[in-house]
Write a protein that holds these residues in place. Structure first.
Motif, PDB file in Angstrom:
ATOM      1  N   HIS A 142       0.784  -1.239   0.000  1.00  0.00           N
ATOM      2  CA  HIS A 142       0.000   0.000   0.000  1.00  0.00           C
ATOM      3  C   HIS A 142       0.817   1.292   0.000  1.00  0.00           C
ATOM      4  N   ILE A 143       2.062   1.254   0.444  1.00  0.00           N
ATOM      5  CA  ILE A 143       2.858   2.482   0.464  1.00  0.00           C
ATOM      6  C   ILE A 143       3.610   2.610  -0.859  1.00  0.00           C
ATOM      7  N   PRO A 144       3.374   3.680  -1.604  1.00  0.00           N
ATOM      8  CA  PRO A 144       3.991   3.822  -2.936  1.00  0.00           C
ATOM      9  C   PRO A 144       5.473   4.172  -2.869  1.00  0.00           C
ATOM     10  N   ALA A 145       6.267   3.168  -2.560  1.00  0.00           N
ATOM     11  CA  ALA A 145       7.716   3.333  -2.508  1.00  0.00           C
ATOM     12  C   ALA A 145       8.354   1.968  -2.715  1.00  0.00           C
ATOM     13  N   GLY A 146       9.449   1.943  -3.451  1.00  0.00           N
ATOM     14  CA  GLY A 146      10.151   0.691  -3.689  1.00  0.00           C
ATOM     15  C   GLY A 146      10.267   0.330  -5.158  1.00  0.00           C
ATOM     16  N   PHE A 147       9.377   0.886  -5.987  1.00  0.00           N
ATOM     17  CA  PHE A 147       9.373   0.547  -7.416  1.00  0.00           C
ATOM     18  C   PHE A 147       8.977   1.791  -8.199  1.00  0.00           C
ATOM     19  N   THR A 148       9.801   2.172  -9.159  1.00  0.00           N
ATOM     20  CA  THR A 148       9.564   3.408  -9.910  1.00  0.00           C
ATOM     21  C   THR A 148       9.451   3.123 -11.403  1.00  0.00           C
ATOM     22  N   VAL A 149       8.372   3.605 -11.989  1.00  0.00           N
ATOM     23  CA  VAL A 149       8.135   3.461 -13.432  1.00  0.00           C
ATOM     24  C   VAL A 149       8.146   4.849 -14.068  1.00  0.00           C
ATOM     25  N   THR A 150       8.952   4.998 -15.097  1.00  0.00           N
ATOM     26  CA  THR A 150       9.037   6.272 -15.811  1.00  0.00           C
ATOM     27  C   THR A 150       8.456   6.107 -17.210  1.00  0.00           C
ATOM     28  N   PRO A 210       4.128   0.658  -4.848  1.00  0.00           N
ATOM     29  CA  PRO A 210       4.520  -0.171  -3.703  1.00  0.00           C
ATOM     30  C   PRO A 210       5.469  -1.292  -4.117  1.00  0.00           C
ATOM     31  N   GLN A 211       6.318  -1.680  -3.194  1.00  0.00           N
ATOM     32  CA  GLN A 211       7.299  -2.726  -3.455  1.00  0.00           C
ATOM     33  C   GLN A 211       6.630  -4.056  -3.807  1.00  0.00           C
ATOM     34  N   GLY A 212       5.433  -4.272  -3.284  1.00  0.00           N
ATOM     35  CA  GLY A 212       4.730  -5.519  -3.560  1.00  0.00           C
ATOM     36  C   GLY A 212       4.266  -5.665  -4.994  1.00  0.00           C
ATOM     37  N   HIS A 213       4.419  -4.620  -5.802  1.00  0.00           N
ATOM     38  CA  HIS A 213       3.993  -4.676  -7.203  1.00  0.00           C
ATOM     39  C   HIS A 213       5.173  -4.618  -8.168  1.00  0.00           C
ATOM     40  N   ILE A 214       6.342  -5.005  -7.700  1.00  0.00           N
ATOM     41  CA  ILE A 214       7.517  -5.026  -8.574  1.00  0.00           C
ATOM     42  C   ILE A 214       7.351  -6.104  -9.649  1.00  0.00           C
ATOM     43  N   LEU A 215       7.534  -5.708 -10.905  1.00  0.00           N
ATOM     44  CA  LEU A 215       7.517  -6.642 -12.032  1.00  0.00           C
ATOM     45  C   LEU A 215       8.792  -6.454 -12.854  1.00  0.00           C
ATOM     46  N   ASN A 216       9.193  -7.506 -13.533  1.00  0.00           N
ATOM     47  CA  ASN A 216      10.335  -7.421 -14.437  1.00  0.00           C
ATOM     48  C   ASN A 216       9.887  -6.890 -15.799  1.00  0.00           C
ATOM     49  N   GLY A 217      10.823  -6.305 -16.515  1.00  0.00           N
ATOM     50  CA  GLY A 217      10.514  -5.778 -17.840  1.00  0.00           C
ATOM     51  C   GLY A 217      10.411  -4.267 -17.827  1.00  0.00           C
ATOM     52  N   LEU A 235       0.845  -4.703 -15.130  1.00  0.00           N
ATOM     53  CA  LEU A 235       0.546  -3.375 -14.598  1.00  0.00           C
ATOM     54  C   LEU A 235       0.120  -2.503 -15.769  1.00  0.00           C
ATOM     55  N   SER A 236      -1.021  -1.851 -15.626  1.00  0.00           N
ATOM     56  CA  SER A 236      -1.554  -1.009 -16.693  1.00  0.00           C
ATOM     57  C   SER A 236      -1.547   0.446 -16.234  1.00  0.00           C
ATOM     58  N   PHE A 237      -1.046   1.330 -17.102  1.00  0.00           N
ATOM     59  CA  PHE A 237      -0.955   2.753 -16.786  1.00  0.00           C
ATOM     60  C   PHE A 237      -1.845   3.524 -17.766  1.00  0.00           C
ATOM     61  N   ASP A 238      -2.909   4.092 -17.230  1.00  0.00           N
ATOM     62  CA  ASP A 238      -3.889   4.821 -18.042  1.00  0.00           C
ATOM     63  C   ASP A 238      -3.675   6.316 -17.831  1.00  0.00           C
ATOM     64  N   LEU A 239      -3.336   7.018 -18.910  1.00  0.00           N
ATOM     65  CA  LEU A 239      -3.096   8.461 -18.837  1.00  0.00           C
ATOM     66  C   LEU A 239      -4.221   9.252 -19.501  1.00  0.00           C
ATOM     67  N   GLY A 240      -5.381   8.629 -19.621  1.00  0.00           N
ATOM     68  CA  GLY A 240      -6.521   9.316 -20.204  1.00  0.00           C
ATOM     69  C   GLY A 240      -6.809   8.852 -21.619  1.00  0.00           C
ATOM     70  N   SER A 241      -7.920   9.334 -22.160  1.00  0.00           N
ATOM     71  CA  SER A 241      -8.372   8.873 -23.473  1.00  0.00           C
ATOM     72  C   SER A 241      -7.820   9.701 -24.631  1.00  0.00           C
TER      73      SER A 241
END
Length: 261
Positions: A142-150, A210-217, A235-241
């Protein structure tokens, strides 16, 4: 090739070939029937050779299909056996861990440590370590720290972000479409993921997860969203339509996903 063989194809000839085929000597069967078709002088025998070739081809196909099915059955049985053994090992390991925790709890006499095991919110724990582990697991989810996606989205704005996690989406099942666990067709465990986001510029967003959502790739833009796929997990990242697809695709090479150090 001359039509020089005037002898008829007999039942005995066919039975001999069937015996050869039954032990898997396909090359001998093929050569014999091919020779019949090339060299038999009379139409009846040539037609019989063609008929036998058709029957032998069907029989060979049947053997191949049966072998494949038997192989798949063996693989399935082996997989089930391994899963059962894994379950047994995990059960024994859990039992040992519980015994160890009980022994540790009984050795501790410090009243402050004993009292610290219990939580008014989450109940009682066998040991203080168990309570701390529980807190760490919750933090990792639940805490958003540990994995960063750019994401290099190139949209020239700071878009609102929505992050979702799901499993066994179409095309991500390990053994092909429809091979995931029962009830998983089309995706399961679809949840919103807590995150925080930074915008270093109008074309980039840095998303902390969160660290619990770390994925490879690494995330890739496809059609309408950015997706990071690791096996059956997504993991899906939606930035709007209102996405400029061409610009989003151009940024794929600069997208990254990194574990925080």
């Amino acid at each position: 090739m001359a039509y020089r063989d005037e002898t008829p194809i007999t039942t005995d000839d066919v039975n001999k070939l069937m015996n050869v085929l039954s032990v898997g000597n396909i090359d001998t069967v093929a050569m014999q029937v091919a020779t019949w078709m090339r060299e038999k002088m009379y139409g009846d025998d040539v037609r019989e050779a063609l008929a036998q070739w058709t029957l032998f081809s069907a029989k060979i196909s049947e053997y191949l299909i049966n072998d494949e099915q038997a192989f798949k059955l063996d693989i399935t049985r082996t997989k089930n056996d391994l899963l059962e053994r894994q379950g047994q090992v995990e059960t024994r390991q859990t039992d040992l861990e519980e015994q160890f925790k009980a022994a540790t709890a009984n050795l501790t006499q410090d009243s402050e440590v004993v009292l610290a095991r219990d939580s008014a919110e989450y109940g009682k724990f066998t040991t203080l370590d168990a309570r701390l582990e529980n807190l760490e697991q919750m933090a990792a989810q639940h805490i958003p720290a540990g994995f960063t996606v750019t994401l290099k989205h190139n949209q020239g704005r700071n878009p609102k972000v929505r992050v979702r996690y799901y499993e066994y989406a179409l095309g991500t099942e390990p053994d092909g479409i429809g091979t995931g666990p029962k009830g998983s067709f089309g995706g399961i465990n679809n949840t919103d993921v807590p995150y925080s986001v930074e915008y270093p510029d109008a074309n980039t967003c840095v998303i902390h997860l969160p660290q619990g959502h770390i994925l490879n790739g690494k995330p890739v833009f496809e059609v309408d969203k950015w997706r990071l796929i690791d096996g059956y997990k997504t993991l899906s990242f939606d930035l709007g339509s209102d996405i400029d697809v061409e610009k989003a695709l151009a940024g794929n090479s600069e997208n990254t996903a990194e574990i925080d150090r």
